[in-house]
Design a protein around this motif. Structure first.
Motif, mmCIF file in Angstrom:
data_model
loop_
_atom_site.group_PDB
_atom_site.id
_atom_site.type_symbol
_atom_site.label_atom_id
_atom_site.label_comp_id
_atom_site.label_asym_id
_atom_site.label_seq_id
_atom_site.Cartn_x
_atom_site.Cartn_y
_atom_site.Cartn_z
ATOM 1 N N GLU A 76 1.689 -7.482 18.812
ATOM 2 C CA GLU A 76 2.473 -6.993 17.674
ATOM 3 C C GLU A 76 1.894 -7.479 16.338
ATOM 4 N N LEU A 77 1.111 -8.557 16.376
ATOM 5 C CA LEU A 77 0.541 -9.122 15.141
ATOM 6 C C LEU A 77 -0.649 -8.318 14.641
ATOM 7 N N GLN A 78 -1.368 -7.667 15.569
ATOM 8 C CA GLN A 78 -2.706 -7.149 15.273
ATOM 9 C C GLN A 78 -2.791 -6.284 14.022
ATOM 10 N N ASP A 79 -1.848 -5.346 13.870
ATOM 11 C CA ASP A 79 -1.955 -4.370 12.779
ATOM 12 C C ASP A 79 -0.983 -4.631 11.645
ATOM 13 N N LEU A 80 -0.435 -5.842 11.559
ATOM 14 C CA LEU A 80 0.601 -6.100 10.546
ATOM 15 C C LEU A 80 0.127 -5.808 9.130
ATOM 16 N N SER A 81 -1.143 -6.100 8.841
ATOM 17 C CA SER A 81 -1.675 -5.894 7.491
ATOM 18 C C SER A 81 -1.679 -4.386 7.156
ATOM 19 N N TYR A 82 -2.187 -3.566 8.087
ATOM 20 C CA TYR A 82 -2.190 -2.111 7.878
ATOM 21 C C TYR A 82 -0.772 -1.555 7.836
ATOM 22 N N GLN A 83 0.107 -2.113 8.695
ATOM 23 C CA GLN A 83 1.484 -1.615 8.735
ATOM 24 C C GLN A 83 2.219 -1.910 7.424
ATOM 25 N N ALA A 84 1.945 -3.102 6.860
ATOM 26 C CA ALA A 84 2.558 -3.444 5.568
ATOM 27 C C ALA A 84 2.057 -2.489 4.482
ATOM 28 N N ALA A 85 0.745 -2.191 4.501
ATOM 29 C CA ALA A 85 0.170 -1.255 3.522
ATOM 30 C C ALA A 85 0.819 0.116 3.665
ATOM 31 N N GLN A 86 0.995 0.567 4.926
ATOM 32 C CA GLN A 86 1.595 1.876 5.160
ATOM 33 C C GLN A 86 3.040 1.909 4.681
ATOM 34 N N LYS A 87 3.769 0.803 4.930
ATOM 35 C CA LYS A 87 5.167 0.711 4.503
ATOM 36 C C LYS A 87 5.261 0.864 2.981
ATOM 37 N N VAL A 88 4.370 0.203 2.278
ATOM 38 C CA VAL A 88 4.370 0.262 0.809
ATOM 39 C C VAL A 88 4.027 1.668 0.335
ATOM 40 N N LEU A 89 2.987 2.268 0.929
ATOM 41 C CA LEU A 89 2.505 3.571 0.465
ATOM 42 C C LEU A 89 3.452 4.710 0.851
ATOM 43 N N ASN A 90 4.271 4.503 1.856
ATOM 44 C CA ASN A 90 5.251 5.527 2.246
ATOM 45 C C ASN A 90 6.368 5.661 1.213
ATOM 46 N N ASN A 145 -8.786 5.076 7.661
ATOM 47 C CA ASN A 145 -10.183 5.494 7.448
ATOM 48 C C ASN A 145 -10.607 5.272 5.997
ATOM 49 N N GLU A 146 -9.696 5.595 5.064
ATOM 50 C CA GLU A 146 -10.043 5.424 3.645
ATOM 51 C C GLU A 146 -10.227 3.948 3.309
ATOM 52 N N ILE A 147 -9.361 3.100 3.842
ATOM 53 C CA ILE A 147 -9.509 1.650 3.598
ATOM 54 C C ILE A 147 -10.847 1.173 4.131
ATOM 55 N N ASN A 148 -11.211 1.614 5.332
ATOM 56 C CA ASN A 148 -12.481 1.176 5.921
ATOM 57 C C ASN A 148 -13.683 1.676 5.120
ATOM 58 N N HIS A 167 4.328 3.280 11.820
ATOM 59 C CA HIS A 167 3.148 4.005 12.325
ATOM 60 C C HIS A 167 2.066 4.044 11.239
ATOM 61 N N VAL A 168 0.861 3.629 11.589
ATOM 62 C CA VAL A 168 -0.258 3.617 10.629
ATOM 63 C C VAL A 168 -1.007 4.947 10.713
ATOM 64 N N LYS A 169 -1.116 5.638 9.582
ATOM 65 C CA LYS A 169 -1.800 6.934 9.555
ATOM 66 C C LYS A 169 -3.315 6.727 9.538
ATOM 67 N N ASN A 170 -4.003 7.601 10.266
ATOM 68 C CA ASN A 170 -5.467 7.500 10.343
ATOM 69 C C ASN A 170 -6.124 7.709 8.979
ATOM 70 N N ASP A 225 -8.966 6.991 -3.454
ATOM 71 C CA ASP A 225 -7.601 6.534 -3.732
ATOM 72 C C ASP A 225 -6.530 7.541 -3.318
ATOM 73 N N GLN A 226 -6.896 8.467 -2.407
ATOM 74 C CA GLN A 226 -5.933 9.496 -2.008
ATOM 75 C C GLN A 226 -4.845 8.966 -1.080
ATOM 76 N N HIS A 227 -5.233 8.123 -0.126
ATOM 77 C CA HIS A 227 -4.296 7.729 0.932
ATOM 78 C C HIS A 227 -4.007 6.235 0.982
ATOM 79 N N SER A 228 -4.810 5.411 0.292
ATOM 80 C CA SER A 228 -4.671 3.962 0.507
ATOM 81 C C SER A 228 -4.495 3.167 -0.784
ATOM 82 N N ALA A 229 -4.065 3.844 -1.841
ATOM 83 C CA ALA A 229 -3.948 3.125 -3.119
ATOM 84 C C ALA A 229 -2.611 3.443 -3.791
ATOM 85 N N ILE A 230 -2.091 2.438 -4.466
ATOM 86 C CA ILE A 230 -0.926 2.648 -5.336
ATOM 87 C C ILE A 230 -1.471 3.083 -6.688
#
Length: 1532
Positions: free
Chosen positions: A312-326, A361-364, A354-357, A952-957
């Motif tokens: 459950e820890l593995q994707d917490l960073s991406y999940q937090a980013a997704q929560k903010v961007l949603n 991908n944009e973050i990577n 749920h983390v969107k691809n 900055d389309q999918h991964s930026a505030i």
């Protein structure tokens, strides 16, 4: 699906229905909310906002400050002192807006919220204490020390003032503008807006204008506020503490939490579990109490922590980013702040996100850009303001505010010129002179004779001779040894100047060590042909050098010069010394021939040097040129010279390599000839032109077209400059008005030959330059009697003739022969007529011309440039070059260089941008001048980064700015679950409320997390503006407030202040190290105080360039009364001193430091002109970093600061005697050092102290690290000291910013146990013993103090090996430690003795810090920092292994060995995890007696009953004898 934000608002309507339902379901479950609040105050009184605003304005300009003071002092005191603080605040804004731009008013409001300028007011307040106010005065004038508050007596005081010592004027003082009497300083100590101020202010203004006094205004508040200054701009963390070992004292807190200082309204302004309480409060103001209860329940039901599975820890960073961007864009920052600052309580809700691809991908993709553009790895953070990197580790909000202020001038200037949004941003980010070549001087001249020849000298014969060898790869920073004369280093030095002597020695070192550089030394000596070489040492050296190089060789000549320096040993060199040494070395020398005044056979180099220096324009010696390019001045020191030469060679190498590679440079060619033919090589390089400008004009003031200098009553320098620029007429090379990027104003008096010569040089250059236009500022010297015929004629030509006619006529008018003819009457102006001009109209205009223009130009010269009448100089695109010295020549070549430098460095880039925008002609030229001036005054020289390639389309505030006002660009890269995000998110949230900002936040997530990324709760205390209550009074101020906290987890509080703050807790009834909210009744309130602001410094010995290790400085409010001291480290020569706002004097400490050393120089201090003191002012919250140079006294050159007692006993005696009276030092003192954090460890430490005292006859002095002690311990320790007759001292040291920081409190404390021992204690402490807080002593520690350490600086006890069942935990028995120790013992750090003399003498502290700096870069090393570091350094810093019985610990030692134990330590047991207190009661029978005795004393002091709460059967002790020394009325 209803959007989230709408859902909240729609829910609010039927509140009563669901409220009844929820209330019925969960009434019983309601938990009382227990907030944790933290506040931080300065130790000085709250300062008036009006005065703080005036300091902000002073930071913008002195003129604006006085304009503001005049505006406010024109009001009546009743108008200024409004009914409420809020109306007073509005008045401050109203009058500030008259002198500040709208953006600066907003920044000022933010600075008032931060109380940024409160230290500046307190600084003046402290100064007033050194000049105490006359009793009857609310404010007063001090005129050279003579004081009065009676306006009518001021004139009388002035009459006698000139004979008295002049009051010093500091850099931060507010000096009334204009010329004044420098010998009589009138300092007004008063409060703006109070009765009596206006009269004194007007009187001193009038006297200043009459040139009778220099008027200085210093703020002085007669009756300071009772409130302290509430601070913000710091962070507070509550870290979740490991409960593996119980470290909590269960003694109950007596007395309840008092939360009166927290404004309760703040409780209903956030969102909890989807409920927006700010909105609910707005819709239902009558149900506030019910809403508060609901909110408390929601928090208490959601805040308990549950452990997560590893997957459950593995994707917490991406999940937090997704929560903010949603979230909705306006909510994103708020959610980022909430999730980063309350992460432990939010993890459960993130697991299901749920983390969107697309986002992943944009973050990577962006990570590659983060790596290349910003050197950031995954999860790392960066922040850019207008492209300037803002280091979050270094920058506090005060430094950020300064950066924003400096950027504001640039942004508003560009905005006022009509540039917006992207255009404005392009100019802000222009790379000024990024590809420009540095100008070089042609060094082909007989004065420059080379000492060596790499192509022909024998010593270089084995080097490769092919120029192609330049293309061979080498290690970075290494020079290529090729036998070709490629790099030519020419020294222009005075052979008798101290600083230059070091450079001459460096030249010889380069020669001796065969550096691949061709060297030449040109002596800059007395060039007077009538000077006598037998009397003048500089000429004598030049003659001797010339003689030896002619009769022998160049290297011998240079060697002779350096030998003289060795012989002189720092004494002044004389001509006789030179002649004597020459005769001794070369006995066949005819001294009269070599040094004969009329014989110039050996004066060749001096005559040639004079010619070259005059021709080349070089000045400001010493100068060193590499292939003709001058080295920067900061490289011309012994410490930096080699670095400067190597970096300049590295900079020049690629161009030469390119020439070789492309076939433009061959073996048969003379490289020097090739280099000197380049276009950037000039025959003359004027040092004044190449130096930074003395000032830069401000063209940003916007003025009405109808405005003239005559119509303005009070003129600011900005308005004068703007009108002068608007009315200026220009000469160009050609008639058409093309885009000319360099605008030059010649300031001169054309009635004088020198003035005409300067203008003539500029016009001659104009005839060859496409890049320049020329204007004239007439600076007439009114002392000269003149009919102003030439001045008027030139002015009218500029005003009335077309370009070509004006240029030709003015050229004729300023030719000397024509001026002479006009003056003698041989010629008339009509005789100078230019073909094609309308002479009649010109003469008519000349007839009518008045001299008013001279007043206008004079006003510009006096008020803006600050020059005198008749002064000459030039202004190129607003950059001021001058005033020129009386006999200084400024030739056509110099004007050429001036335009080239300006064009290349700034104007070319702006011109390109202008053409891209389609702006041409006169308007374009004006804009280039103004923009160039603006950009050149940029305070930040940091390269601005471009992040154009980021997606900055999918991964930026993205939060855009308002396009109609100037906007800051903020770009952030962060991991949403990081400690950086905890600080950056609230900062951006506040900045968006303060100013117009365009924000982009790019997510930089880490994947495959294996542990919780953030283990703390965090608040960053920052408010956008001051807040007021409904009655208009100021609220109590910003606080850190935690509400969403787990009740069952133990939390440790830490305050993270700016780097330069030393903060202490002053009120904390609870154990801040072990907060367990379920045991707290109503909440926790902790109050902290800013105890000190740090002065940091670096010190070096000018002779050796090395830090004078062990040197002591003192700091006091005047030179004779030191109050704090410090010791200089060898690491970077670093030292730190604790101070508060005020003016401080830095001196060498009485004793050995002052006996051996003198202060030779200092930088970044506040020392007034003509003062020999080293003065440092604390007048802001920002770090104060100074540099001090010291040198040994001539008779102490061989002395060492740190000497052994055996070498010279009196040395240490003298150091000791500087601290205490003689009889006191002779008494044996047992120095015990310890540290603790948290109430339980403080309880244990008191027991340790008692056990030490009860086992020794010696006098005991305890030294405690103050940084982490609770207020209760600090309050109790003096009473305990009085009761048991020991001494104590609280020591503290701020972890230096350059030393790798530790994040966890425990590890920081471990660092303090070992890293700063050499600087924590004064030099008279020769030995100390460290005893862990959880130790009990069973013997006299004097025995350990007297133990022979056999030459080691410290002694530690090895870990026991007798308890065999613990073998599996003895990590030092295998792997790395076994091989590193190589048979030596691994030592425990619970008890050690340090011989500080030896420790300092072998630089053990510096070595330990050096090793720590290297090892600590790896987070997995030094897991037990305080133990691992000395054991790791055992080969470099020896450890004396103490006998095993000095430390017994049940975890590692057998039961049999306990009976001989001298101290017993309550080590943690990794097998049983037994709590400390339980272990103490089981292992130590005496422990409860000590504990109970301390509790009895505590209860008697504070009238409490803590002894009724003990965990054991109370021992049978005589309570009446305890506390007998206390006088109850003193202590209760």
């Amino acid at each position: 699906m209803v959007p989230h934000h709408q859902r909240i608002y729609n829910m609010a309507a039927p509140i009563n229905m669901w409220w009844i339902f929820i209330w019925a379901c969960i009434t019983v479950a309601f938990a009382k909310q227990k907030p944790v609040t933290v506040s931080l105050n300065a130790k000085w009184s709250s300062t008036p906002l009006l005065l703080e605003a005036s300091e902000y304005i002073a930071g913008e300009s002195n003129d604006k400050f006085w304009e503001f003071v005049d505006g406010v002092s024109a009001l009546t005191p009743e108008q200024v002192q409004s009914d409420t603080e809020q109306s007073n605040y509005h008045l401050v804004q109203k009058y500030a807006a008259k002198v500040l731009s709208p953006l600066h008013v907003r920044l000022m409001k933010f600075s008032l919220s931060l109380r940024s300028f409160s230290p500046a007011i307190e600084n003046f307040q402290q100064m007033s204490k050194e000049e105490p106010a006359p009793e009857e005065c609310d404010m007063f004038v001090s005129i050279n020390g003579e004081k009065t508050c009676d306006v009518s007596k001021v004139d009388d005081v002035i009459k006698t003032a000139a004979d008295k010592t002049k009051t010093p004027v500091y850099k931060f003082d507010h000096v009334y503008p204009g010329t004044a009497n420098k010998d009589v300083v009138a300092a007004l100590y008063g409060e703006l807006g109070k009765p009596g101020f206006s009269e004194l202010h007007e009187k001193l203004k009038s006297l200043s204008k009459q040139k009778k006094v220099t008027y200085v205004l210093r703020h002085f508040v007669k009756s300071p506020s009772e409130k302290k200054t509430r601070l913000s701009g710091y962070g507070v963390e509550l870290a979740i503490k490991s409960t593996e070992y119980k470290a909590k004292d269960d003694t109950k807190i007596e007395g309840k939490w008092d939360g009166t200082n927290v404004d309760e309204e703040d409780q209903l302004d956030d969102e909890v579990q989807g409920f927006d309480f700010a909105k609910l409060k707005e819709l239902h103001p009558d149900q506030k109490e019910d809403l508060r209860k609901l909110r408390n329940h929601l928090i208490s039901s959601s805040s308990e922590l549950a452990a997560l599975k590893v997957w459950e820890l593995q994707d917490l960073s991406y999940q937090a980013a997704q929560k903010v961007l949603n979230a909705d864009p306006e909510e994103q920052i708020k959610i980022l702040q909430d999730y980063s600052q309350n992460f432990p309580s939010r993890t459960r809700s993130l697991v299901k996100v749920h983390v969107k691809n697309d986002m992943k991908n944009e973050i990577n993709q962006n990570k590659k850009v983060f790596e290349s553009a910003l050197s950031l790895g995954a999860g790392e953070s960066a922040m850019l303001l207008n492209g300037i990197p803002v280091e979050m580790e270094v920058y506090d909000v005060y430094t950020l505010l300064d950066l924003m202020k400096s950027e504001a001038r640039l942004m508003e200037g560009l905005f006022s010129l009509g540039f917006k949004a992207t255009e404005l941003e392009k100019f802000m980010r222009l790379d000024l002179g990024g590809d420009s070549k540095e100008f070089a001087l042609d060094i082909r001249h007989t004065a420059i004779q080379f000492l060596n020849d790499l192509e022909n000298d024998q010593k270089y014969k084995n080097w490769p001779k092919n120029i192609q060898d330049l293309l061979r790869p080498t290690f970075p920073g290494m020079l290529r040894h090729v036998a070709k004369n490629i790099f030519h280093l020419v020294f222009f030095v005075d052979p008798t100047s101290k600083t230059d002597i070091e450079l001459i020695k460096m030249a010889e070192a380069f020669l001796v060590h065969s550096a691949p550089i061709r060297l030449s030394v040109v002596f800059v000596v007395n060039f007077d042909q009538d000077a006598d070489p037998k009397e003048d040492a500089s000429i004598a050296i030049s003659r001797a050098f010339d003689y030896i190089r002619q009769e022998h060789t160049f290297p011998k000549a240079l060697s002779f010069v350096t030998d003289i320096y060795e012989k002189a040993k720092g004494e002044e060199i004389t001509a006789k010394m030179v002649m004597k040494e020459l005769k001794k070395k070369y006995s066949d020398t005819d001294v009269t021939e070599v040094f004969g005044k009329d014989n110039d056979e050996y004066d060749v180099l001096r005559i040639a040097a004079k010619d070259y220096i005059e021709r080349s324009g070089l000045a400001d010696f010493p100068q060193v040129l590499l292939n003709g390019i001058p080295l920067k001045k900061n490289y011309l020191t012994e410490d930096t010279f080699e670095e400067g030469v190597v970096s300049q060679i590295m900079a020049q190498t690629p161009d030469i390599q390119r020439a070789v590679y492309q076939g433009n440079l061959h073996d048969y060619m003379n490289v020097l000839e090739y280099l000197m033919e380049k276009e950037h090589v000039l025959p003359r390089l004027n040092s004044r032109v190449l130096s930074p400008p003395t000032q830069t004009l401000d063209f940003s003031s916007s003025i009405d077209d109808s405005l003239t200098l005559d119509s303005l009553y009070q003129k600011t320098s900005g308005q004068i400059t703007a009108i002068t620029a608007r009315d200026m007429k220009y000469l160009r090379r050609k008639d058409e008005e093309s885009l000319t990027p360099v605008t030059v104003w010649v300031v001169c008096d054309v009635e004088t030959p020198k003035g005409r010569e300067l203008l003539y040089s500029a016009i001659r250059q104009l005839k060859h330059s496409h890049e320049m236009r020329l204007g004239v500022v007439f600076n007439h010297d009114s002392v000269l009697t003149s009919d102003l015929a030439v001045t008027k004629a030139v002015y009218v030509a500029l005003q009335s003739l077309d370009n070509n006619h004006a240029k030709s006529l003015i050229t004729k008018l300023i030719k000397e022969e024509n001026v002479e003819a006009l003056k003698s009457g041989d010629k008339k102006i009509e005789d100078l007529e230019v073909h094609g001009m309308d002479m009649k109209s010109y003469m008519a205009a000349l007839e009518k011309q008045t001299t008013d223009f001279l007043n206008h130009h004079g006003m510009f010269v006096r008020n803006v440039l600050g020059w005198g009448e008749g002064d000459r100089g030039l202004v190129a695109n607003g950059k001021v070059c001058g005033p020129l010295d009386e006999d200084e020549k400024f030739t056509t070549e110099d004007v050429d260089l001036l335009t080239k430098v300006e064009y290349q460095n700034v104007a070319r880039s702006i011109k390109t941008q202008m053409l891209l925008m389609g702006i041409d002609g006169n308007r374009g030229s004006e804009l280039i001048m103004k923009i160039s001036s603006l950009l050149s005054s940029k305070t930040s020289t940091t390269e601005r980064k471009e992040l154009n390639e980021l997606k900055d389309q999918h991964s930026a505030i993205k939060l855009p700015a308002d396009p109609d006002t100037p906007a800051y660009q903020i770009e952030v890269v962060l991991d949403p679950v990081s400690q950086e995000a905890q600080k950056i998110a609230p900062m951006i949230k506040v900045l968006r409320e303060v100013v117009n900002v365009d924000v982009k936040i790019y997510m930089n997530c880490r994947d495959k997390l294996s542990e919780m990324p953030v283990k703390n709760y965090y608040r960053y205390v920052l408010e956008p503006d001051l807040t007021f209550r409904p009655d208009g009074s100021l609220t109590s101020g910003p606080v850190a407030r935690f509400t969403d906290l787990p009740q069952k987890s133990i939390l440790t509080m830490g305050v993270n202040p700016p780097e330069s703050w030393l903060v202490e807790s002053v009120k904390a009834p609870h154990d801040l190290d072990n907060l367990l909210l379920e045991e707290v009744e109503s909440g926790v309130n902790a109050e902290f105080a800013l105890e000190y602001i740090l002065i940091e410094g670096h010190c070096s010995d000018v002779t050796t360039g090395q830090p004078p290790r062990g040197l002591q400085f003192t700091l006091g409010t005047n030179a004779s009364k030191p109050s704090v001291d410090t010791i200089v480290m060898a690491n970077l020569g670093y030292f730190q001193l604790k101070a508060n706002p005020g003016v401080w004097f830095l001196t060498l400490r009485e004793g050995r430091s002052r006996d051996i050393y003198d202060i030779a120089g200092h930088e970044m201090t506040d020392t007034p002109q003509e003062s020999d003191d080293v003065v440092v002012s604390i007048n802001s919250f920002k770090s104060k970093i100074i540099r001090v140079k010291v040198e040994k006294k001539k008779d102490k050159m061989s002395e060492q600061l740190l000497k052994d007692e055996d070498d010279d006993k009196s040395i240490w005696d003298s150091i000791s005697s500087s601290f205490k009276p003689k009889e006191e030092t002779e008494e044996k003192v047992l120095n015990i050092f310890s540290l603790a954090s948290g109430l339980m460890y403080e309880r244990l430490m008191r027991i340790m102290m008692l056990s030490v005292i009860k086992h020794t006859e010696s006098k005991v002095k305890f030294w405690f690290l103050k940084n982490y002690l609770s207020p209760s311990f600090k309050d109790f320790i003096p009473k305990m000291a009085k009761e048991y007759g020991f001494e104590y001292e609280l020591v503290q040291y701020k972890w230096p910013r350059w030393l790798n920081q530790q994040k966890e409190k425990q590890r920081v404390m471990w660092g303090y146990k070992i890293l700063f021992l050499d600087v924590l204690f004064p030099l008279d402490v020769k030995k100390f013993i460290f005893v862990d807080a959880d130790q009990v002593v069973r013997t006299d520690l004097q025995e350990l103090n007297d133990l022979d350490l056999e030459g080691a600086p410290y002694g530690y006890t090895p870990f026991c090996s007798s308890r065999k069942e613990m073998d599996g935990f003895r990590f030092w028995k295998s792997g790395y430690w076994a091989s590193h120790l190589a048979g030596r013992e691994y030592h425990i750090s619970a008890l050690y003795v340090v011989d500080l003399k030896k420790f300092r003498r072998i630089a053990a502290g510096d070595r330990l810090r050096g090793q720590y700096q290297g090892l600590s870069q790896d987070p997995n090393s030094l897991s037990n920092l305080d133990q691992d570091l000395p054991n790791n350094m055992i080969h470099q810093v020896a450890i004396k292994s103490l006998p095993q019985d000095w430390l017994w610990c049940e975890t590692w030692c057998s039961d049999e060995s306990k009976k001989t134990a001298k101290t017993i330590d309550l080590c943690n047991n990794p097998l049983t995890k037994e709590p400390k207190l339980k272990a103490a009661l089981r292992i130590l029978p005496e422990w409860k007696e000590y504990d109970y005795e301390v509790k009895v004393l505590w209860d008697k002091v504070y009238n409490t009953n803590t002894r009724l709460q003990v965990e054991y059967e109370p021992p049978n002790i005589d309570e009446t004898r305890i506390g007998s020394t206390l006088h109850s009325h003193d202590e209760l």
